[in-house]
Design a protein around this motif. Structure first.
Motif, PDB file in Angstrom:
ATOM      1  N   ALA A  28       0.481  -0.460  22.802  1.00 27.68           N
ATOM      2  CA  ALA A  28      -0.200  -0.651  21.242  1.00 27.68           C
ATOM      3  C   ALA A  28      -1.500  -1.071  21.351  1.00 27.68           C
ATOM      4  O   ALA A  28      -2.428  -0.540  20.493  1.00 27.68           O
ATOM      5  CB  ALA A  28       0.938  -1.316  20.674  1.00 27.68           C
ATOM      6  N   ALA A  31      -3.947   1.577  22.623  1.00 25.77           N
ATOM      7  CA  ALA A  31      -3.928   2.704  21.438  1.00 25.77           C
ATOM      8  C   ALA A  31      -5.036   2.363  20.320  1.00 25.77           C
ATOM      9  O   ALA A  31      -5.286   3.395  19.612  1.00 25.77           O
ATOM     10  CB  ALA A  31      -2.434   2.894  21.184  1.00 25.77           C
ATOM     11  N   VAL A  32      -5.039   1.247  20.007  1.00 21.44           N
ATOM     12  CA  VAL A  32      -5.793   0.554  18.724  1.00 21.44           C
ATOM     13  C   VAL A  32      -7.239   0.613  19.171  1.00 21.44           C
ATOM     14  O   VAL A  32      -8.265   0.904  18.741  1.00 21.44           O
ATOM     15  CB  VAL A  32      -5.114  -0.399  18.033  1.00 21.44           C
ATOM     16  CG1 VAL A  32      -6.058  -1.062  17.023  1.00 21.44           C
ATOM     17  CG2 VAL A  32      -3.546  -0.096  17.590  1.00 21.44           C
ATOM     18  N   LEU A  36     -11.462   2.391  18.461  1.00 24.84           N
ATOM     19  CA  LEU A  36     -12.209   1.555  18.010  1.00 24.84           C
ATOM     20  C   LEU A  36     -13.383   1.903  18.555  1.00 24.84           C
ATOM     21  O   LEU A  36     -14.614   1.334  18.058  1.00 24.84           O
ATOM     22  CB  LEU A  36     -11.571   0.419  17.750  1.00 24.84           C
ATOM     23  CG  LEU A  36     -10.416   0.156  16.237  1.00 24.84           C
ATOM     24  CD1 LEU A  36      -9.879  -1.199  16.275  1.00 24.84           C
ATOM     25  CD2 LEU A  36     -11.291   0.671  14.952  1.00 24.84           C
TER      26      LEU A  36
END
Length: 87
Positions: A28, A31-32, A36
């Motif tokens: 996770a 993935a973020v 960004l």
């Protein structure tokens, strides 16, 4: 561990769910953070995002190891965690 002692005593996590949760956190965070980083572009902000992402992964690993150690050692409401004192 001390913050979650009530919940863990009432419903201790299964040993198999802890590695799965850790793996989910490892997936996770990138993935973020990676999208960004692409949206930010090169510069100081990119470096900050990478540092924050690394800290999130390390924090997840540390928390998972602490909870796993506490569960396997049998710590609950009756005793304090190793290295912690109540008074």
């Amino acid at each position: 561990m001390r913050l979650l002692a009530d919940r863990m005593a009432a419903r201790p996590p299964r040993p198999r769910s802890l590695p799965a949760t850790t793996a989910l956190n490892y997936v996770a965070v990138p993935a973020v953070v990676v999208p960004l980083c692409f949206a930010t572009g090169p510069g100081r902000a990119l470096l900050k995002l990478l540092v924050i992402g690394g800290l999130l992964v390390l924090g997840s690993r540390t928390a998972s190891r602490a909870v796993t150690a506490a569960v396997t050692a049998g710590h609950g409401l009756s005793g304090s965690a190793e290295g912690m004192s109540d008074g």
